[in-house]
Design an enzyme around this catalytic site. Structure first.
Site, PDB file in Angstrom:
ATOM      1  N   HIS A 182      70.664 -49.568  15.857  1.00  0.00           N
ATOM      2  CA  HIS A 182      70.159 -50.432  16.919  1.00  0.00           C
ATOM      3  C   HIS A 182      71.226 -51.432  17.351  1.00  0.00           C
ATOM      4  O   HIS A 182      71.959 -51.970  16.534  1.00  0.00           O
ATOM      5  CB  HIS A 182      68.909 -51.175  16.474  1.00  0.00           C
ATOM      6  CG  HIS A 182      68.092 -51.630  17.639  1.00  0.00           C
ATOM      7  ND1 HIS A 182      68.414 -52.745  18.382  1.00  0.00           N
ATOM      8  CD2 HIS A 182      66.994 -51.100  18.218  1.00  0.00           C
ATOM      9  CE1 HIS A 182      67.534 -52.876  19.355  1.00  0.00           C
ATOM     10  NE2 HIS A 182      66.666 -51.889  19.280  1.00  0.00           N
ATOM     11  N   HIS A 183      71.268 -51.668  18.644  1.00  0.00           N
ATOM     12  CA  HIS A 183      72.245 -52.579  19.199  1.00  0.00           C
ATOM     13  C   HIS A 183      72.052 -53.995  18.656  1.00  0.00           C
ATOM     14  O   HIS A 183      73.001 -54.783  18.573  1.00  0.00           O
ATOM     15  CB  HIS A 183      72.141 -52.570  20.722  1.00  0.00           C
ATOM     16  CG  HIS A 183      73.440 -52.696  21.420  1.00  0.00           C
ATOM     17  ND1 HIS A 183      74.412 -53.589  21.025  1.00  0.00           N
ATOM     18  CD2 HIS A 183      73.954 -52.058  22.495  1.00  0.00           C
ATOM     19  CE1 HIS A 183      75.450 -53.478  21.838  1.00  0.00           C
ATOM     20  NE2 HIS A 183      75.198 -52.554  22.731  1.00  0.00           N
TER      21      HIS A 183
END
Lengths: 505, 505
Positions: A175-176
């Site tokens: 996930h960013h």
């Protein structure tokens, strides 16, 4: 910043990891400042996420496969899981989940996942026969199209068997909010090895920390909100998100932000900017790093300039094939720029700024395109230096999430850029996983609402690996772009050879 | 009902399908009543859907594999897609997408998908070596955990190669708004064949119907809402969903609904009712139909009673293994009952009612459990008859969505049932796909917020195939239940053989 850095990872891998374990535990003592809280940019990646816009970064890489299998030809999944598990203490957030603050008074914090299950995160799948590159790209697109589960640590590794020539692929998703492109490479270097023999050493014992008490957390967060400038800005933005006159407000902000970048801030309207659906296509294009160097040698500029010129040529042919008018058109690319220094390597979280780079797709001559990119980025860098490094850091905290948020929210109306192009420098020496040499690795950059394509480039071991991640619905002609990119770099090389007077090379 | 039935499917497959095409086209002429609008129950499955509660039904089946592959050992994916495509005119909604009514004035309608792409819906994947049953169950759970894309026709077929013994599996997903369990079997019989040689005939030409104009649709929907009783009820329910005092209202409705079913309407609290996450586990258990007949022969009751008694025994052992108190406990199973008659076969959409069946897990003796189930369902059927068939049809329109909605919304507070058990009668003759004989088929029933397990049973060709679909987070001990179910049916059979005086059988 309230997070503690982890220092230099290579050094940490050498010495016994006692220090890391020490840092990892005891984080949630009474003092308020010890929460591992998401930065506002990290948190914005959570706010922006939807089924149509998963906010993870990722990659697909392939390896020489032999060493992954046991003598009966079976993939050694248990060993792979053990290897990954043995390195997780170096990236503690890979065992943490998000905990929201009661009554939404503040950004979420990271807390240990008490039911952490390595088998959930490290998976094995297979390609149908014959296991072509095309089948791998289809699988990659499917896996990357799916959201990560918010109730678990926000990453997945998929090993893939059944590739042609007995190769193994690895599809990764992170996930960013957990890791940006640059530290993502650092994470890979933790999981990967610089030598064929995997350096396995037993990890320190993992002790699950209980999360802070709800009331304590609420009280601390309210206090932080009241006293921290970043939080005040956040409250302001939250207010602007209100349903009453949101569009008017964002448009006003957009105008004032755009004035920062001069009058040509808005990107031209093309088919690249269409509302995306839930499904993606993926393809990878490989360009020789030597060729790029030759082009640079012939015409000057930076490596990055040559790459952006090559990309411009590919996009020109794509838009032409779609029958769109491109004469004199200049696309705008959003190019994330890392502003982290070496001391911050391996400290997860996002420290990025952005350049808006013009891509001169309206120019028919490849060398003219390169010159235009070169002049523009030189100009941009000048301006950047004038602004100064400290302002750039502030920009990370305040402007970058606003820009990204606006980019996503203004959608098809007023985009500031046509696409994201991110260029991540990777190692030029071979990497290994489970003893198998990594052959290539194509990164994946997420799409937001009105961006139908994201281009992510990784340099590795003498090649540029260009990952093309596009929306399936509004970008069905991905193969056209892939060939056009190859042609575009080929044209540049040909002109460079002519210029350097070595056409026979 | 405003939808047009398609009549008997077998008959339609015999004759040239001109009639079907006729029905299929010209549906959106000026007269208002010709919209293919979702029923309120269909629409409720859309309202209830979230990342944690995908609302599709599905199945996983396995086939003799040989005929699926060409002479070079490659799966004939193009042929499979062609076969499926050739039958889509028999199930028009498989090429339709949802179109919402402007300003949310009414339930969505189905309109043709102008970019329909068979390659999106019919997919091929593979299992890693050695292709065990366990690996297939893992893959099934992963595929079934993922939402269908609302912007496309709401179904997916995944062919799976790489199973042991060269078999092929088929994982299917179809949204509950499109098709319920019973008509789901009808859909399968359209895609499957009763003989090894697939009956391929070119389908009629598909002409995409443009959707109705927005304003026309809005006007019609407002008119319908104002004049149709079902819509008035819907408006009422929408009002109750408002944020002001929603919980209070739903609790009040719950109380009045529960009075319909006597004082014991609420289900006991067990670990089966826990808030579910986004991930699932799946397993299949196969029981010989002959054995079930033997048990029935020995102790009376219906086939369904024997199945529910067997399930009760399995659940008893599971709860015991979890260390939960079960003495005297009676679980409540929600058993969907089809109220469609033969004329409605193949008319997609939901026509279900429900029985609440007590599962006497507190009784240690298997035969006593069977007798308790038998007495209870006999009593239920008596009561049902008293209520009358027409009331049941009304129940479909009004009560069933309310019940399901409440079941999901009241969540961990006041469940009316502990689990869903659905029993779908399937054909007792072999079915084929692409020339390969279907060996087994395990159905999948979706989970809602506080239901950690769904049990779906399909009878096919001399066996009962029990599909166990559970939440990965709150139900990690699925193998315990699978063995317990096998033991439970084994015990019943043993007692039956004793009763019938043929212990040596």
């Amino acid at each position: 910043m309230r997070r503690r850095g982890l220092g230099n990872v290579a050094g940490m891998q050498q010495e016994c990891s006692g220090d890391v374990a020490g840092m990892y535990r005891g984080r949630y003592d009474a003092e308020m400042s010890s929460y591992d809280r998401l930065s506002s940019l990290d948190a914005s990646f959570l706010h922006l996420e939807s089924l149509e816009t998963p906010m993870h970064v990722g990659a697909v890489s392939t390896f020489e496969g032999e060493s992954f299998f046991d003598s009966t030809g079976r993939f050694q999944l248990a060993a792979a899981r053990k290897l990954v598990a043995s390195r997780l203490h170096l990236i503690p957030r890979f065992r943490k989940i998000l905990k929201s603050v009661p009554l939404h008074q503040g950004r979420p914090i990271w807390v240990d996942d008490p039911r952490f299950d390595i088998a959930y995160h490290v998976r094995l799948t297979a390609l149908p026969s014959p296991g072509t590159r095309e089948q791998l790209m289809t699988l990659t697109a499917r896996v990357q199209s799916q959201l990560l589960d918010r109730s678990r640590p926000l990453w997945e590794l998929w090993f893939v068997e059944g590739l042609e020539e007995g190769r193994v692929a690895l599809i990764q998703k992170t996930h960013h909010a957990l890791v940006d492109g640059v530290s993502g490479v650092d994470v890979a270097t933790v999981l990967l090895d610089f030598q064929p023999e995997p350096a396995f050493r037993p990890p320190p014992r993992w002790i699950v920390e209980p999360p802070p008490a709800e009331l304590r957390l609420l009280a601390d967060s309210v206090w932080e909100r009241a006293t921290e400038p970043a939080e005040i800005v956040r409250s302001l933005r939250a207010g602007l998100r209100g349903p009453s006159n949101a569009l008017e407000n964002t448009t006003r902000i957009a105008r004032s932000v755009s004035s920062l970048f001069g009058t040509d801030a808005l990107a031209p309207h093309t088919s690249l900017n269409a509302l995306v659906g839930r499904n993606r296509l993926f393809d990878g294009v490989t360009i020789s790093f030597d060729d790029v160097h030759r082009v640079r040698q012939a015409f000057g500029g930076t490596i990055n300039d040559v790459i952006l010129a090559g990309v411009s040529g590919g996009l020109r042919d794509l838009l032409e094939a779609r029958g769109e008018p491109i004469d004199g058109m200049t696309l705008k690319a959003f190019c994330p720029v890392s502003v982290r220094d070496d001391a911050e390597r391996m400290q997860l979280g996002n420290r990025v700024s952005a350049m808006f780079v013009p891509l001169p797709v309206g120019l028919p001559d490849p060398v003219e395109r390169l010159e235009a990119v070169r002049d523009a980025t030189f100009d941009l860098k000048e301006r950047e230096q004038a602004v100064g490094a400290s302002f750039l850091l502030d920009l990370t905290h305040y402007a970058a999430p606003t820009l990204l948020g606006l980019g996503a929210r203004l959608a098809h109306r007023q985009p500031f850029f046509n696409l994201v192009v991110t260029n991540v420098p990777g190692p030029q020496v071979p990497l290994y996983c489970m003893g198998g040499r990594m052959l290539e690795a194509f990164p994946v950059v997420p799409l937001t609402k009105n961006l139908s394509i994201g281009i992510a480039i990784l340099s590795y071991c003498g090649n540029l690996h260009i990952g093309l991640f596009v929306d399936r619905d509004t970008f069905p002609d991905l193969p056209v772009l892939s060939s056009a990119l190859e042609n575009s770099f080929g044209e540049l090389l040909k002109r460079a050879e002519e210029q350097l007077g070595e056409p026979g090379r």
